[in-house]
Scaffold this motif. Structure first.
Motif, short mmCIF file in Angstrom:
data_model
loop_
_atom_site.label_atom_id
_atom_site.label_comp_id
_atom_site.label_asym_id
_atom_site.label_seq_id
_atom_site.Cartn_x
_atom_site.Cartn_y
_atom_site.Cartn_z
N ALA A 1 0.81 -1.22 0.00
CA ALA A 1 0.00 0.00 0.00
C ALA A 1 0.84 1.26 0.00
O ALA A 1 0.29 2.38 0.01
N ARG A 2 2.16 1.12 0.00
CA ARG A 2 3.05 2.29 0.05
C ARG A 2 2.80 3.19 -1.16
O ARG A 2 2.72 2.73 -2.30
N GLY A 3 2.63 4.49 -0.92
CA GLY A 3 2.40 5.44 -2.00
C GLY A 3 0.99 5.43 -2.54
O GLY A 3 0.70 6.10 -3.55
N ARG A 4 0.08 4.72 -1.85
CA ARG A 4 -1.30 4.63 -2.34
C ARG A 4 -2.31 5.08 -1.28
O ARG A 4 -3.52 4.88 -1.45
N VAL A 5 -1.82 5.68 -0.20
CA VAL A 5 -2.68 6.20 0.87
C VAL A 5 -2.33 7.68 1.05
O VAL A 5 -1.15 8.03 1.16
N PHE A 6 -3.38 8.53 1.10
CA PHE A 6 -3.14 9.97 1.06
C PHE A 6 -4.01 10.70 2.08
O PHE A 6 -5.07 10.21 2.48
N VAL A 7 -3.55 11.88 2.49
CA VAL A 7 -4.37 12.80 3.27
C VAL A 7 -4.50 14.10 2.48
O VAL A 7 -3.53 14.57 1.87
N ASP A 8 -5.70 14.65 2.50
CA ASP A 8 -5.97 15.88 1.77
C ASP A 8 -7.22 16.52 2.39
O ASP A 8 -7.83 15.96 3.29
N ASP A 9 -7.61 17.65 1.84
CA ASP A 9 -8.82 18.31 2.33
C ASP A 9 -10.08 17.74 1.70
O ASP A 9 -11.19 18.01 2.19
N GLN A 10 -9.91 16.98 0.63
CA GLN A 10 -11.04 16.38 -0.07
C GLN A 10 -10.74 14.91 -0.34
O GLN A 10 -9.57 14.51 -0.39
N PRO A 11 -11.77 14.10 -0.53
CA PRO A 11 -11.53 12.69 -0.90
C PRO A 11 -10.80 12.59 -2.23
O PRO A 11 -11.00 13.41 -3.13
N VAL A 12 -9.94 11.60 -2.34
CA VAL A 12 -9.24 11.34 -3.59
C VAL A 12 -10.21 10.67 -4.57
O VAL A 12 -10.87 9.68 -4.20
N PRO A 13 -10.34 11.16 -5.77
CA PRO A 13 -11.23 10.52 -6.74
C PRO A 13 -10.86 9.06 -6.99
O PRO A 13 -9.68 8.73 -7.16
N GLY A 14 -11.87 8.20 -6.95
CA GLY A 14 -11.65 6.78 -7.23
C GLY A 14 -11.09 5.98 -6.07
O GLY A 14 -10.77 4.80 -6.23
N ALA A 15 -10.97 6.59 -4.87
CA ALA A 15 -10.46 5.85 -3.71
C ALA A 15 -11.41 4.72 -3.33
O ALA A 15 -12.63 4.85 -3.48
N VAL A 16 -10.85 3.62 -2.83
CA VAL A 16 -11.70 2.52 -2.39
C VAL A 16 -12.37 2.86 -1.06
O VAL A 16 -13.41 2.28 -0.72
N ALA A 17 -11.79 3.79 -0.30
CA ALA A 17 -12.40 4.25 0.95
C ALA A 17 -11.79 5.59 1.32
O ALA A 17 -10.60 5.83 1.10
N SER A 18 -12.62 6.46 1.90
CA SER A 18 -12.16 7.75 2.39
C SER A 18 -12.90 8.08 3.68
O SER A 18 -14.07 7.75 3.82
N TRP A 19 -12.18 8.69 4.64
CA TRP A 19 -12.83 9.09 5.88
C TRP A 19 -12.06 10.24 6.51
O TRP A 19 -10.89 10.46 6.21
#
Length: 287
Positions: A227-245
């Motif tokens: 999962a390295r390089g595939r998990v992010f934090v931002d102010d908005q959900p990442v488009p196409g993410a399998v899950a965001s919270w």
């Protein structure tokens, strides 16, 4: 030396394929077994505990065929501790009485040695202050700890646990992890769980199953690294993410997807790797 070995194992229930050409080996240490409901985990545990036989392939446990002669299966059972997901306790028994019943079934015929072993496993799960309490008066977490205690009788070489931390509070889970860590140094532990935090805390290896097949087999750091390089934090959900919270910092943690240039990669966890491997496609933010 590998002490559990499955080679091209398949198992069907009518038209349903529960296990499809499964092969792997297990050695001393703690291995997590992950997968969604219906992935084949319960069927696999049944084969390893000699409760069922494969339709095809070979299952060898501690040097014996798990679907072999009665003598071979009995030898495996003598060296096995098993905690099923659901345990039905005999009506009216005390904690000590239940464990004595199980110990007799496990051929602890010497009363003095049997009682010493019962006291040992009660202490291991911190129920040594409640030996004479009727089981019906124990809390759900205490009953789960009692069920774990019966699996520890005889210090088995192979310990199979199906969702062992269900119903345990954080303090009880910490005790469980300490006991499990000690067992993993001296034998084989197979832990089927949905609690990914337990995997990261105590497990050496992980097996992920999906639709009856192996999706991943390897050590825990290697699994997290997928999962390295595939998990992010931002102010908005990442488009196409399998899950965001929304995380405690009030930023949005997204697993997978197509991140914008200002999204910040963050350290992945076991749960992240699991979601990326077989998690449902979703893009919802928890409020």
């Amino acid at each position: 030396m590998t002490t559990i070995h499955l080679e091209h194992v398949s198992r069907r229930y009518g038209s349903t394929v529960a296990l499809d050409d499964v092969s792997f080996g297990l050695e001393r240490g703690i291995t997590a077994l992950l997968g969604p409901n219906g992935a084949g985990k319960t069927t696999l545990l049944g084969l390893l505990s000699t409760a069922a036989a494969p339709d095809a392939g070979s299952v060898r446990v501690l040097g014996h065929r798990a679907d072999g002669t009665l003598a071979e299966r009995t030898e495996i059972r003598r060296r096995l501790g098993f905690l099923p997901q659901e345990v039905e306790f005999p009506s009216g028994m005390t904690a000590f009485g239940f464990l004595e019943y199980i110990a007799v079934l496990k051929e602890w015929n010497d009363k003095s040695a049997r009682h010493a072993e019962i006291r040992r496993v009660l202490a291991a799960v911190q129920l040594d202050d409640r030996p004479t309490i009727k089981i019906r008066r124990l809390s759900g977490g205490q009953r789960r700890r009692l069920a774990f205690a019966q699996a520890l009788i005889g210090d088995p070489e192979l310990l199979i646990l199906d969702e062992p931390t269900t119903g345990l509070d954080p303090e009880q889970r910490a005790v469980f992890r300490a006991t499990l860590s000690d067992r993993g140094r001296r034998g084989i532990v197979l832990l089927a769980t949905h609690q990914t935090e337990d995997v990261g805390a105590v497990c050496d290896r992980v097996i992920v199953m999906d639709h009856g097949r192996l999706a991943f087999v390897g050590d825990v750091p290697a699994f997290i690294e997928t999962a390295r390089g595939r998990v992010f934090v931002d102010d908005q959900p990442v488009p196409g993410a399998v899950a965001s919270w929304r995380d405690p910092s009030q930023r949005i943690r997204s697993v997978g997807g197509r991140p914008p240039s200002d999204a910040v990669p963050t350290a992945p966890t076991v749960e992240d790797a699991y979601l990326l491997l077989i998690g449902p496609a979703a893009n919802e933010v928890a409020a």
